[in-house]
Write a protein that holds these residues in place. Sequence first.
Motif, PDB file in Angstrom:
ATOM      1  N   LEU A  94      36.218  51.088  53.235  1.00 49.55           N
ATOM      2  CA  LEU A  94      35.115  52.041  53.264  1.00 49.55           C
ATOM      3  C   LEU A  94      34.891  52.703  51.914  1.00 49.55           C
ATOM      4  O   LEU A  94      33.752  52.902  51.495  1.00 49.55           O
ATOM      5  CB  LEU A  94      35.338  53.080  54.357  1.00 49.55           C
ATOM      6  N   GLU A  95      35.976  53.021  51.210  1.00 52.37           N
ATOM      7  CA  GLU A  95      35.833  53.648  49.898  1.00 52.37           C
ATOM      8  C   GLU A  95      35.104  52.717  48.926  1.00 52.37           C
ATOM      9  O   GLU A  95      34.219  53.146  48.183  1.00 52.37           O
ATOM     10  CB  GLU A  95      37.207  54.037  49.340  1.00 52.37           C
ATOM     11  N   VAL A  96      35.447  51.438  48.956  1.00 55.92           N
ATOM     12  CA  VAL A  96      34.806  50.467  48.067  1.00 55.92           C
ATOM     13  C   VAL A  96      33.343  50.273  48.457  1.00 55.92           C
ATOM     14  O   VAL A  96      32.448  50.281  47.596  1.00 55.92           O
ATOM     15  CB  VAL A  96      35.559  49.123  48.083  1.00 55.92           C
ATOM     16  N   LEU A  97      33.081  50.106  49.744  1.00 50.11           N
ATOM     17  CA  LEU A  97      31.699  49.876  50.196  1.00 50.11           C
ATOM     18  C   LEU A  97      30.824  51.099  49.948  1.00 50.11           C
ATOM     19  O   LEU A  97      29.663  50.955  49.559  1.00 50.11           O
ATOM     20  CB  LEU A  97      31.686  49.479  51.670  1.00 50.11           C
ATOM     21  N   GLU A  98      31.362  52.281  50.148  1.00 47.07           N
ATOM     22  CA  GLU A  98      30.589  53.499  49.875  1.00 47.07           C
ATOM     23  C   GLU A  98      30.278  53.632  48.394  1.00 47.07           C
ATOM     24  O   GLU A  98      29.270  54.221  48.019  1.00 47.07           O
ATOM     25  CB  GLU A  98      31.317  54.723  50.408  1.00 47.07           C
ATOM     26  N   ALA A  99      31.131  53.054  47.543  1.00 49.15           N
ATOM     27  CA  ALA A  99      30.885  53.062  46.094  1.00 49.15           C
ATOM     28  C   ALA A  99      29.882  51.984  45.700  1.00 49.15           C
ATOM     29  O   ALA A  99      29.475  51.901  44.539  1.00 49.15           O
ATOM     30  CB  ALA A  99      32.196  52.880  45.337  1.00 49.15           C
ATOM     31  N   GLY A 100      29.502  51.137  46.661  1.00 54.06           N
ATOM     32  CA  GLY A 100      28.505  50.099  46.390  1.00 54.06           C
ATOM     33  C   GLY A 100      29.025  48.924  45.576  1.00 54.06           C
ATOM     34  O   GLY A 100      28.249  48.241  44.905  1.00 54.06           O
ATOM     35  N   LYS A 101      30.312  48.673  45.636  1.00 53.20           N
ATOM     36  CA  LYS A 101      30.905  47.581  44.850  1.00 53.20           C
ATOM     37  C   LYS A 101      31.042  46.312  45.684  1.00 53.20           C
ATOM     38  O   LYS A 101      31.349  46.370  46.880  1.00 53.20           O
ATOM     39  CB  LYS A 101      32.302  47.995  44.353  1.00 53.20           C
ATOM     40  N   PRO A 102      30.842  45.132  45.075  1.00 54.01           N
ATOM     41  CA  PRO A 102      31.106  43.891  45.790  1.00 54.01           C
ATOM     42  C   PRO A 102      32.593  43.831  46.155  1.00 54.01           C
ATOM     43  O   PRO A 102      33.444  44.235  45.345  1.00 54.01           O
ATOM     44  CB  PRO A 102      30.740  42.789  44.809  1.00 54.01           C
ATOM     45  N   LEU A 103      32.867  43.333  47.354  1.00 52.51           N
ATOM     46  CA  LEU A 103      34.231  43.416  47.879  1.00 52.51           C
ATOM     47  C   LEU A 103      34.651  42.108  48.537  1.00 52.51           C
ATOM     48  O   LEU A 103      33.914  41.534  49.330  1.00 52.51           O
ATOM     49  CB  LEU A 103      34.292  44.553  48.910  1.00 52.51           C
ATOM     50  N   ILE A 104      35.870  41.693  48.189  1.00 50.99           N
ATOM     51  CA  ILE A 104      36.560  40.636  48.920  1.00 50.99           C
ATOM     52  C   ILE A 104      37.751  41.304  49.588  1.00 50.99           C
ATOM     53  O   ILE A 104      38.576  41.929  48.921  1.00 50.99           O
ATOM     54  CB  ILE A 104      37.059  39.502  48.011  1.00 50.99           C
ATOM     55  N   VAL A 105      37.825  41.185  50.902  1.00 54.48           N
ATOM     56  CA  VAL A 105      38.940  41.722  51.658  1.00 54.48           C
ATOM     57  C   VAL A 105      39.894  40.580  51.972  1.00 54.48           C
ATOM     58  O   VAL A 105      39.472  39.530  52.457  1.00 54.48           O
ATOM     59  CB  VAL A 105      38.444  42.402  52.951  1.00 54.48           C
ATOM     60  N   VAL A 106      41.162  40.808  51.690  1.00 54.50           N
ATOM     61  CA  VAL A 106      42.191  39.809  51.945  1.00 54.50           C
ATOM     62  C   VAL A 106      43.033  40.301  53.115  1.00 54.50           C
ATOM     63  O   VAL A 106      43.679  41.348  53.035  1.00 54.50           O
ATOM     64  CB  VAL A 106      43.057  39.562  50.695  1.00 54.50           C
ATOM     65  N   VAL A 107      42.980  39.548  54.198  1.00 55.75           N
ATOM     66  CA  VAL A 107      43.663  39.923  55.430  1.00 55.75           C
ATOM     67  C   VAL A 107      45.126  39.501  55.363  1.00 55.75           C
ATOM     68  O   VAL A 107      45.437  38.372  54.976  1.00 55.75           O
ATOM     69  CB  VAL A 107      42.961  39.259  56.637  1.00 55.75           C
ATOM     70  N   ASN A 108      45.999  40.408  55.752  1.00 53.48           N
ATOM     71  CA  ASN A 108      47.430  40.134  55.805  1.00 53.48           C
ATOM     72  C   ASN A 108      47.748  39.556  57.179  1.00 53.48           C
ATOM     73  O   ASN A 108      47.851  40.289  58.164  1.00 53.48           O
ATOM     74  CB  ASN A 108      48.227  41.412  55.553  1.00 53.48           C
ATOM     75  N   GLU A 109      47.910  38.258  57.233  1.00 49.93           N
ATOM     76  CA  GLU A 109      48.139  37.566  58.503  1.00 49.93           C
ATOM     77  C   GLU A 109      49.507  37.841  59.108  1.00 49.93           C
ATOM     78  O   GLU A 109      49.747  37.523  60.266  1.00 49.93           O
ATOM     79  CB  GLU A 109      47.986  36.059  58.303  1.00 49.93           C
ATOM     80  N   THR A 110      50.409  38.442  58.358  1.00 43.06           N
ATOM     81  CA  THR A 110      51.756  38.681  58.870  1.00 43.06           C
ATOM     82  C   THR A 110      51.845  39.951  59.703  1.00 43.06           C
ATOM     83  O   THR A 110      52.862  40.198  60.335  1.00 43.06           O
ATOM     84  CB  THR A 110      52.784  38.763  57.720  1.00 43.06           C
ATOM     85  N   LEU A 111      50.792  40.767  59.715  1.00 40.44           N
ATOM     86  CA  LEU A 111      50.825  41.997  60.494  1.00 40.44           C
ATOM     87  C   LEU A 111      50.588  41.701  61.967  1.00 40.44           C
ATOM     88  O   LEU A 111      49.699  40.918  62.321  1.00 40.44           O
ATOM     89  CB  LEU A 111      49.758  42.975  59.995  1.00 40.44           C
TER      90      LEU A 111
END
Length: 170
Positions: A94-111
Amino acid sequence: MIKKQYKSVFVTVGTTEFEALIRAVTSTAVLEQLAKLGCTALTIQFGKGEAPDVELAQRHTTIRLSAYGLKSSIGDDISQADLVISHAGAGSCLEVLEAGKPLIVVVNETLMNNHQTELAERLSRDRNLFYCTPNTLLETLAESDFSTLEKLAPGALDSFVNQLDAFMGF
C-alpha cells in the motif's frame, strides 16, 4: 517511442526475512535484466535477514548496489525509486502504490496460510502491480510492461481489507 528507464530500483522485505528474494535480486541474471531496464542504482532493504554480499554481487554488475537492514521509515527510498520490488506485506504494498510507483510483489511461498498471495492476486487483477515468486522474478522483470499499470483508486482495497479482517477474526 522512448522507453522509460528505471534507473533507481528499491527492494524491500519489510521487517521480516526473505532470503529467497534477496538471493534472487542479487543474482547475476536479475542484475543483468535490471541493467537492461536502465537500472544504475539498486538499494536493498533486507529486514531482519542476513545481509547480502554486496561486494560479491558488485563484481558482476555496473549497477551501484547498497543494502541495509532496518530503519524507521522506507518512505524516502520509495519516493526516490523508479521501480520497487517488494515482499507481499500489505503495508509495504500500500505504501508503494500510494506513492504511485510501479511495483513488483514477490510472494513468499514458504509462508503458511499465505494471505499475501490473495492480496497480490487481487492487486494484479486490478492492474495495480505485477507479482511473482523469487524463482520467476527474472521472467517478470523481462516480460512486464510497467506502463500498463494503473494507479490505485482511492478506497479500492476497503472491501478486500474488510473481508480479510473478518476472515482473520478482527
